[in-house]
Design a protein around this motif. Structure first.
Motif: not given
Lengths: 355, 480
Positions: A85-101
């Motif tokens: 989770f700390s290593g794949f930081y930015l892709p996970l951030l984008i996934i989170l934003v996408a899932l929220i939207l």
């Protein structure tokens, strides 16, 4: 069997459950621009509402598989969770934003009767379906093929390390595979024009997905695979071709079962190729995270095993029941006419003094 | 700013935001479940209309609570990976169990409830919303077990070989004494918020001239139900909060001292006063003017009016002796930010009491069938929506900020918990993205809630909700 191995299997089961279930949700959302376009038979809004109604009662529960997979990884393999989770930081951030939207979009698009409002949430749903469908493929390719990890179990690469060609190919594979899966689901769950268009589309996208998937599975398994993972990948490919054939023959239920099985077999083949590592290090194999060195203590794993054994069957039962309750096909006439508050309701009208 | 500061801000922003939806979800699901149950028993269509009306408002709030909840789970690994490594053995278990036991229950049965009107037998359909509520309460139990471990670690041993805290007694974690009093406090506060939500919107409809006269009795019923819920739950908050204060003083004396900005220990027999409001220096060290209640702090902290209350200076000295030189702390200052703890504590208590006062006034005004015409009732309905909600927020700000500099009290400081491999730029990006996204969604959510609240309950169409009477091709009652 070692408890850490049991938990490796359980994590694999959770991710498999997540991809086979939310895979078709993502597919349905991704197909909005194609199957949601209105024609003389059915307007675009009704089409989209029919599409959403097929996943409406279940998508939320499907997403919990991800939360459970995340929580179980935290509990059973804290080092895997921390490194990943700390290593794949930015892709996970984008996934989170996408899932929220996406979540907000699904829930809110029908709540105001206004075309601009709907168009914006439609975009959110498409973004929220396409982007995670793609990025999960990127992430899993990297997990299985390995990433740079140092002696302290820290990821030392950056976001461009993750966006390598094979991983991007993996992203395309999950995206097209989920789109096929979603089209199969729509063919199974709707009636009227959408049903037939979805079936034709499933075959078309499916053929493209098949080519990409065979190439990708071959590269991944050539790198890290073993005999068992090759067999599973082969079975996945065979099942997929069978699914496309069944769709062509009009056997929608079996065709959907086919894509369901394909995704399950493909994910399992990846986990079989991964074991006993959970995140191989490309820096030095000695730094790899393994099921053994990333795991929690035996006591935690024992507690968690009992909880999982006691409650997973109950969850499966009631989730299965939901699918049974809403087993009927959905079509235009199931869609209520006045569900939303119109955009020009008395919103903004001054609240006068009471009488 | 460094990654640590940004990660802290991100955690604060996302958590406070997420926690606007949690108490509404817990409280409102119970209110809707009760409304639907009353309808099932008495068949008065007003209760069915209310259940559907507040049910829609519930789904609007649930969507954001769920969506922002995923961020909460993920950011432990993303921003706090060293924390995750250190306590994963303990902290991960309740999190995973929360997902397995609670989240599946909530979201599956909410899907059944939303789409199940007229499709599943009435009693089973009503059971679905009860199961949603049970799911929210279970979820609170497990996440609070995890949080209580951070406040007062139990059931673990420190393993020097692996460099982490390891679980030895899971039952101790689930029955942590901090947990046993925090859970009722949080649930009562959530029910207060749910009751206030119903009271606010129903009261507004009672007051508003445009509300159809035929509907006014229905909203009066709902407003009374909301007001009674606020008052009963408020009593629960008060009692549990009082016990909680004493346990907090026992396990985290610094937090109690920080709640009053009490620098010097007040010895046994003198009785420490509690200040309701203070004008002083910005760092809280000097007091210019204050309104105080004699001996109240001693009672809050110890249960007697004469009890000893430790001051910040003594505790700082004591903690330095105990923890200095430990590898996992790396700090010299064991004091939280005093003005934040001081004012958030007062805001929590004050807003909660104000919420109860408005509810009591509304209950009094709603007796019989006298009309509410005074403009003041508009402001009462608006304020009662936010008073308990913000009291919840300040309660959490107090609890979490009062624990600083510790992330796990006495075991690990916040600054050693942050992800070592994540750059400042990455955390800055995510903090900015979440703040912006959450801001936009807040505007949308509030707008939508107001729109539906204003539209009022749908008229009763007389259609049967018994699936046996209905045709399979009917439209969905609620759908997207």
């Amino acid at each position: 069997m070692e408890l850490s191995t049991v938990w490796f299997i359980l994590i694999a089961v959770l991710w498999t459950g997540y991809f086979v279930l939310e895979g078709f949700d993502f597919g349905v959302g991704s197909l909005f621009p194609v199957l949601g376009r209105g024609d003389e038979q059915l307007d675009g809004n009704t089409r989209k509402r029919v599409m959403l109604s097929t996943i409406g009662p279940v998508w939320d529960g499907n997403e919990v598989w991800l939360l459970t997979a995340g929580g179980a990884t935290f509990a059973a393999f804290p080092h895997w969770y921390a490194t990943l989770f700390s290593g794949f930081y930015l892709p996970l951030l984008i996934i989170l934003v996408a899932l929220i939207l996406r979540a907000v979009g699904i829930d809110y698009r029908g709540k105001v009767d206004d075309p601009v409002w709907r168009r914006r949430w439609d975009a959110a749903i498409v973004f929220g379906s396409v982007v995670p469908a793609f990025l999960w493929g990127v992430a899993f390719t990297n997990i299985v093929r390995g990433v740079p990890i140092d002696a302290d179990m820290e990821f030392t690469g950056n976001v461009f390390t993750l966006l390598n060609p094979v991983a991007l190919l993996g992203g395309l594979v999950t995206l097209t595979l989920f789109a096929t899966h979603g089209a199969m689901f729509l063919a199974l769950k709707t009636d009227g024009p959408i049903r037939h268009e979805a079936r034709a589309l499933a075959i078309r996208i499916g053929l493209g997905a098949a080519v990409l998937a065979v190439l990708w599975l071959a590269i991944v398994h050539a790198g890290t695979g073993n005999a068992a993972s090759w067999v599973l990948a082969g079975l996945a490919a065979g099942t997929f071709l069978a699914a496309l054939g069944l769709a062509r023959a009009g056997r929608e239920g079996w065709a959907f079962a086919g894509t369901f099985g394909t995704i399950a077999l493909a994910v399992v083949s990846l986990f079989v190729a991964l074991f006993p590592d959970v995140m191989p290090s490309t820096t030095d194999p000695a730094f790899s995270l393994t099921a053994a060195n990333a795991a929690s203590t035996g006591y935690t794993l024992t507690v968690m095993t009992w909880v999982a054994v006691a409650f997973t069957p109950i969850v499966l039962l009631y989730q299965g029941w939901t699918y049974w309750v809403f087993r009927k096909r959905v079509s235009g006439h199931h869609i209520p006419i006045d569900a939303a508050v119109p955009a020009d309701s008395d919103l903004g009208a001054p609240a006068g003094p009471g009488r | 700013m460094e990654a640590l500061e940004l990660a802290r801000w991100q955690f604060g922003i996302t958590t406070v935001y997420h926690y606007f939806f949690v108490p509404i979800t817990i409280g409102l699901s119970l209110m809707v479940a009760i409304m639907q149950s009353i309808w099932l028993r008495g068949r008065n269509p007003e209760w069915l209309r209310l259940a559907k009306f507040f049910g829609k408002l519930f789904t609007i709030n649930f969507a954001l609570g769920l969506a922002t909840g995923i961020v909460q789970e993920f950011q432990f690994g993303m921003n706090w990976s060293d924390y995750s490594r250190f306590v994963g053995d303990i902290f991960g278990a309740p999190l995973a169990i929360e997902a397995l036991l609670a989240f599946f229950l909530e979201s599956t049965f909410l899907g059944l409830w939303i789409f199940g009107w007229g499709r599943i037998p009435e009693k089973l359909h009503c059971a679905c919303i009860w199961l949603v509520h049970i799911g929210t309460v279970l979820s609170a139990y497990f996440i609070l077990s995890a949080n209580s471990f951070m406040q007062h670690p139990v059931g673990y041993v420190n393993n020097p070989e692996t460099g982490r805290a390891e679980l030895v007694d899971f039952w101790a974690v689930l029955t942590n004494k901090v947990q046993l009093v925090t859970f009722p406090h949080v649930i009562a506060a959530a029910l207060m918020t749910g009751g206030a939500f119903v009271l606010a919107i129903a009261l507004w409809h009672v007051w508003r001239a445009r509300t159809p006269a035929d509907d006014k009795p229905m909203y009066r019923k709902a407003a009374r139900m909301g007001a009674i819920t606020v008052l009963i739950a408020g009593l629960g908050v008060t009692v549990s909060g009082d016990i909680q204060g004493k346990i907090m003083t026992e396990v985290q004396p610094m937090k109690m001292a920080a709640a009053e900005a009490l620098y010097d220990t007040v010895p046994e027999g003198q009785g420490a006063p509690f200040s309701i409001i203070t004008v002083g220096s910005l760092d809280g060290t000097t007091e210019h003017w204050a309104v105080t209640v004699p001996k109240l702090l001693s009672y809050l902290a110890t249960g007697t009016f004469e009890g000893e209350v430790h001051g910040i200076n003594d505790l700082q000295e004591e903690y330095t002796l105990t923890y200095a030189g430990s590898e996992l702390t790396e700090v010299e200052d064991y004091r939280p930010v005093i003005p934040v703890t001081y004012w958030s504590f007062r805001a929590m208590v004050g807003l909660g009491i104000a919420g109860m006062a408005v509810a009591a006034a509304a209950l009094w005004a709603l007796r019989g069938d006298r009309p509410l015409t005074h403009r003041g009732w508009y402001w009462a309905s608006v304020s009662v929506l936010f008073l308990p909600l913000f009291a919840n927020s300040f309660g959490w700000i107090f609890t979490e900020m009062g624990r600083q500099p510790w992330v796990v009290f006495g075991l690990m400081t916040t600054q050693t918990a942050v992800s070592p491999g994540v750059s400042t730029g990455e955390v800055l990006t995510s903090m900015a993205v979440f703040t912006l996204l959450y801001g936009v969604l807040a505007v949308v959510e509030v707008g939508l809630t107001l729109r539906y609240a204003r539209a009022g309950a749908d008229p009763y169409d007389g259609a049967s909700l018994d699936p046996a009477d209905r045709d399979e091709d009917q439209a969905f009652v609620f759908s997207y």
